[in-house]
Design a protein around this motif. Sequence first.
Motif, short mmCIF file in Angstrom:
data_model
loop_
_atom_site.label_atom_id
_atom_site.label_comp_id
_atom_site.label_asym_id
_atom_site.label_seq_id
_atom_site.Cartn_x
_atom_site.Cartn_y
_atom_site.Cartn_z
N GLU A 268 0.83 -1.22 0.00
CA GLU A 268 0.00 0.00 0.00
C GLU A 268 0.86 1.26 0.00
O GLU A 268 1.73 1.40 0.85
N PRO A 269 0.59 2.21 -0.90
CA PRO A 269 -0.41 2.17 -1.96
C PRO A 269 0.13 1.72 -3.32
O PRO A 269 -0.65 1.43 -4.21
N TYR B 29 -2.86 -4.11 -4.00
CA TYR B 29 -2.02 -3.64 -2.90
C TYR B 29 -2.16 -4.48 -1.65
O TYR B 29 -1.30 -4.43 -0.75
N TRP C 124 -8.06 7.10 -3.72
CA TRP C 124 -7.24 7.13 -2.50
C TRP C 124 -7.62 8.27 -1.57
O TRP C 124 -7.38 8.20 -0.37
#
Length: 460
Positions: free
Chosen positions: A159-160, A220, A329
Amino acid sequence: MRREAVVATVPVAVAALLAAAGPATAGTTGAAGAGDPYFPLAGNGGYHVSHYGLTLDYDPKSRHLDGTAVLTARATQRLTRFDLDLKGLKVTGVTVDHVKAAHRRDGQELVVTPRTALRKGRTFRVTVTYNGTPAPVTDPDGSPDGWIPTDDGAFVAGEPQGAMTWFPADNHPVDKSAYDFSLTVPEGHTAVANGVYLGKRTAHGRTTFRWRQAEPMAAYLATVTVGRFRIEQYTTRDGIKVYNAVDPREAAEAAPVLKKLPSVLEWESRLFGPYPYRAAGSIVDHAPDVGYALETQTRPLYDSAPSLSTLVHESAHQWFGDSVSVTRWKDIWLNEGFATYAEWLYTEQHGGRSAQQAFDALYARPASDALWAFPPADPGSGENIFGTPVYARGAMTLHELRRAVGDRTFFRILRAWASAHRYGHGTTARFTALAERESGKDLDGLFHTWLHTKGKPRSA
């Protein structure tokens, strides 16, 4: 994470998200990104991956990786060319439906040109062979992300951006897929991935581990962490298959916390609805240079022995972040605020301070504190997505919602959110609409103040 719909409808929903979310494509070329303003090149346009078959062979001593990735995908537009996310590593061959395809590298993009165009709606298979020494990327906040070498293997946390450091992917949460893993490492090492453990086979000093993650997963959240681990396996009374892998150096400190995993999952299931997966567990590595844990799907990954609150946090992500994933996001408070509030609720219901006391302690911070630096529903950049407001002020937002609608309605909202978007995606707008629908109240002012406004609110 760090620091501190029904299954049958999922492909249709994903196709709609990909079509709506990606930047405009030119002709029949798949876009080089999924259109996320924080990570413009993350993900790709023009197709949806339904399944990854990853066959990897890793030597911890030389840090060399050999990989074959087989992606089963469906074209969401006519494609004469499409991209995969892959950073570093040498690509030795690409085929589309067993026919050799032209390919070239363009930064983190692997650009693939099949011999013949792929019609819209066609299911196709891409096979990529590659090798090299995988290395992490550095995120905007300075953290390592991806394939992170350790003294006995690798801590693999994505991540990410980090998935692209070890396999070619459609590397954005908007695209979720099933996975099969075949992982070969020297005998005496263990390779741990997501989902259900299918067994191992040893020959000629090498051991191959097989894993299957059947429920949809964002790239991810995939891991193939390698090390010398002590293994514990059992099945909970709810039928969940638990697999814990613990570095011996962390075992004594981790044991009393990991022992509570079944009761934590039972408690969270009562609050949030049925546990979303067939498998659970933990990977506790000894990786002192990493500095965070990650909610890798079904089996959270810890850089050292976790605290109970961290275990509760990463377990809560299995509902909020893993099963219900973000569409962009900037909505990451839907992951981190929810998991942080789960910590508050666990403490409150297990003899510790109340959620109100946790809220009050945070609200007492001065207006100059980093807690009020940016609104949690839009951190403003990739650098801020793991900042304090996303976690703490995100949790404060949920507590304000709880106070506004009452406990019965509040917990109904949480369960409805996890149920309505199971294995799918959510946005802040969808959550606020759900909260208003379930409560019958106008909550625009509350959400504007706590999610969308910079600075400390005038009153709690």
